[in-house]
Design a protein around this motif. Structure first.
Motif, PDB file in Angstrom:
ATOM      1  N   SER A 264       0.841  -1.194   0.000  1.00 31.11           N
ATOM      2  CA  SER A 264       0.000   0.000   0.000  1.00 31.11           C
ATOM      3  C   SER A 264       0.884   1.255   0.000  1.00 31.11           C
ATOM      4  N   ARG A 265       0.299   2.365  -0.376  1.00 32.13           N
ATOM      5  CA  ARG A 265       1.064   3.615  -0.407  1.00 32.13           C
ATOM      6  C   ARG A 265       1.614   3.955   0.975  1.00 32.13           C
ATOM      7  N   ASP A 266       0.807   3.829   2.016  1.00 34.61           N
ATOM      8  CA  ASP A 266       1.275   4.146   3.370  1.00 34.61           C
ATOM      9  C   ASP A 266       2.479   3.292   3.761  1.00 34.61           C
ATOM     10  N   THR A 267       2.428   2.004   3.430  1.00 34.99           N
ATOM     11  CA  THR A 267       3.544   1.111   3.752  1.00 34.99           C
ATOM     12  C   THR A 267       4.780   1.488   2.953  1.00 34.99           C
ATOM     13  N   ARG A 268       4.591   1.810   1.668  1.00 34.60           N
ATOM     14  CA  ARG A 268       5.734   2.220   0.837  1.00 34.60           C
ATOM     15  C   ARG A 268       6.375   3.498   1.355  1.00 34.60           C
ATOM     16  N   VAL A 269       5.558   4.471   1.755  1.00 39.28           N
ATOM     17  CA  VAL A 269       6.090   5.733   2.292  1.00 39.28           C
ATOM     18  C   VAL A 269       6.884   5.457   3.561  1.00 39.28           C
ATOM     19  N   ALA A 270       6.353   4.599   4.433  1.00 41.51           N
ATOM     20  CA  ALA A 270       7.048   4.285   5.688  1.00 41.51           C
ATOM     21  C   ALA A 270       8.362   3.554   5.427  1.00 41.51           C
ATOM     22  N   GLU A 271       8.352   2.593   4.523  1.00 44.64           N
ATOM     23  CA  GLU A 271       9.586   1.856   4.200  1.00 44.64           C
ATOM     24  C   GLU A 271      10.611   2.767   3.534  1.00 44.64           C
ATOM     25  N   TRP A 272      10.151   3.668   2.679  1.00 44.49           N
ATOM     26  CA  TRP A 272      11.053   4.629   2.026  1.00 44.49           C
ATOM     27  C   TRP A 272      11.756   5.484   3.075  1.00 44.49           C
ATOM     28  N   ALA A 273      10.986   5.982   4.034  1.00 45.58           N
ATOM     29  CA  ALA A 273      11.553   6.816   5.095  1.00 45.58           C
ATOM     30  C   ALA A 273      12.511   6.017   5.971  1.00 45.58           C
ATOM     31  N   ARG A 274      12.157   4.774   6.289  1.00 46.07           N
ATOM     32  CA  ARG A 274      13.029   3.917   7.101  1.00 46.07           C
ATOM     33  C   ARG A 274      14.364   3.672   6.396  1.00 46.07           C
ATOM     34  N   PHE A 275      14.306   3.350   5.113  1.00 47.15           N
ATOM     35  CA  PHE A 275      15.538   3.108   4.354  1.00 47.15           C
ATOM     36  C   PHE A 275      16.381   4.380   4.303  1.00 47.15           C
ATOM     37  N   SER A 276      15.740   5.501   4.061  1.00 41.44           N
ATOM     38  CA  SER A 276      16.455   6.777   3.975  1.00 41.44           C
ATOM     39  C   SER A 276      17.168   7.108   5.283  1.00 41.44           C
ATOM     40  N   ALA A 277      16.491   6.851   6.400  1.00 40.45           N
ATOM     41  CA  ALA A 277      17.083   7.144   7.707  1.00 40.45           C
ATOM     42  C   ALA A 277      18.247   6.212   8.026  1.00 40.45           C
ATOM     43  N   SER A 278      18.149   4.959   7.616  1.00 33.20           N
ATOM     44  CA  SER A 278      19.202   3.991   7.951  1.00 33.20           C
ATOM     45  C   SER A 278      20.333   3.951   6.920  1.00 33.20           C
ATOM     46  N   HIS A 279      20.153   4.598   5.780  1.00 30.60           N
ATOM     47  CA  HIS A 279      21.171   4.653   4.726  1.00 30.60           C
ATOM     48  C   HIS A 279      21.298   6.092   4.229  1.00 30.60           C
ATOM     49  N   PRO A 280      21.876   6.981   5.032  1.00 30.40           N
ATOM     50  CA  PRO A 280      21.925   8.392   4.628  1.00 30.40           C
ATOM     51  C   PRO A 280      22.777   8.669   3.387  1.00 30.40           C
ATOM     52  N   ASP A 281      23.716   7.801   3.089  1.00 29.24           N
ATOM     53  CA  ASP A 281      24.575   8.004   1.918  1.00 29.24           C
ATOM     54  C   ASP A 281      24.828   6.655   1.242  1.00 29.24           C
ATOM     55  N   PRO A 282      23.804   6.085   0.589  1.00 34.68           N
ATOM     56  CA  PRO A 282      23.977   4.752   0.008  1.00 34.68           C
ATOM     57  C   PRO A 282      24.912   4.767  -1.197  1.00 34.68           C
ATOM     58  N   THR A 283      25.573   3.652  -1.391  1.00 32.76           N
ATOM     59  CA  THR A 283      26.402   3.503  -2.581  1.00 32.76           C
ATOM     60  C   THR A 283      25.512   3.040  -3.729  1.00 32.76           C
ATOM     61  N   ALA A 284      25.978   3.207  -4.917  1.00 33.11           N
ATOM     62  CA  ALA A 284      25.234   2.711  -6.069  1.00 33.11           C
ATOM     63  C   ALA A 284      25.286   1.187  -6.079  1.00 33.11           C
ATOM     64  N   PRO A 285      24.203   0.529  -6.444  1.00 29.90           N
ATOM     65  CA  PRO A 285      24.226  -0.935  -6.531  1.00 29.90           C
ATOM     66  C   PRO A 285      25.282  -1.412  -7.526  1.00 29.90           C
ATOM     67  N   GLU A 286      25.844  -2.595  -7.263  1.00 27.19           N
ATOM     68  CA  GLU A 286      26.894  -3.138  -8.143  1.00 27.19           C
ATOM     69  C   GLU A 286      26.394  -3.386  -9.556  1.00 27.19           C
ATOM     70  N   THR A 287      25.096  -3.524  -9.717  1.00 25.87           N
ATOM     71  CA  THR A 287      24.531  -3.806 -11.041  1.00 25.87           C
ATOM     72  C   THR A 287      24.388  -2.557 -11.902  1.00 25.87           C
ATOM     73  N   TRP A 288      24.636  -1.380 -11.332  1.00 25.05           N
ATOM     74  CA  TRP A 288      24.494  -0.147 -12.099  1.00 25.05           C
ATOM     75  C   TRP A 288      25.573  -0.035 -13.165  1.00 25.05           C
ATOM     76  N   VAL A 289      25.164   0.407 -14.325  1.00 22.46           N
ATOM     77  CA  VAL A 289      26.070   0.693 -15.423  1.00 22.46           C
ATOM     78  C   VAL A 289      25.705   2.086 -15.924  1.00 22.46           C
ATOM     79  N   GLY A 290      26.681   2.891 -16.210  1.00 23.46           N
ATOM     80  CA  GLY A 290      26.397   4.242 -16.670  1.00 23.46           C
ATOM     81  C   GLY A 290      26.743   4.435 -18.136  1.00 23.46           C
ATOM     82  N   PHE A 291      25.959   5.231 -18.798  1.00 19.58           N
ATOM     83  CA  PHE A 291      26.189   5.579 -20.190  1.00 19.58           C
ATOM     84  C   PHE A 291      26.039   7.080 -20.348  1.00 19.58           C
TER      85      PHE A 291
END
Length: 83
Positions: A19-46
């Protein structure tokens, strides 16, 4: 925190199914626990540097036409072409 980095880590099918409420809460939780995340290893840039773009413009009450943009010496040249 960069939005796209967090999106890459969080936006899974399981996350999208919630649900939207659950997604908003999980988004905020992830943001708080990972203030400066690294890019995933699967990322490729062009780097995309377009030199020419062509757009079609149609209308029911007039003939179509195209808009062409061509990169030349650091600027975009524009011309209108028949459709």
């Amino acid at each position: 925190m960069p939005y796209l980095q967090q999106l890459a880590w969080v936006n899974t099918q399981a996350y999208a199914d919630q649900s939207r409420d659950t997604r908003v809460a999980e988004w905020a939780r992830f943001s708080a626990s990972h203030p400066d995340p690294t890019a995933p290893e699967t990322w490729v840039g062009f780097a995309v540097e377009p030199r020419r773009m062509l757009f079609w413009e149609g209308a029911e009450d007039a003939a179509s036409r195209r808009a062409e943009y061509v990169r030349d010496a650091g600027r975009w040249l524009h011309r209108v072409l028949p459709g």
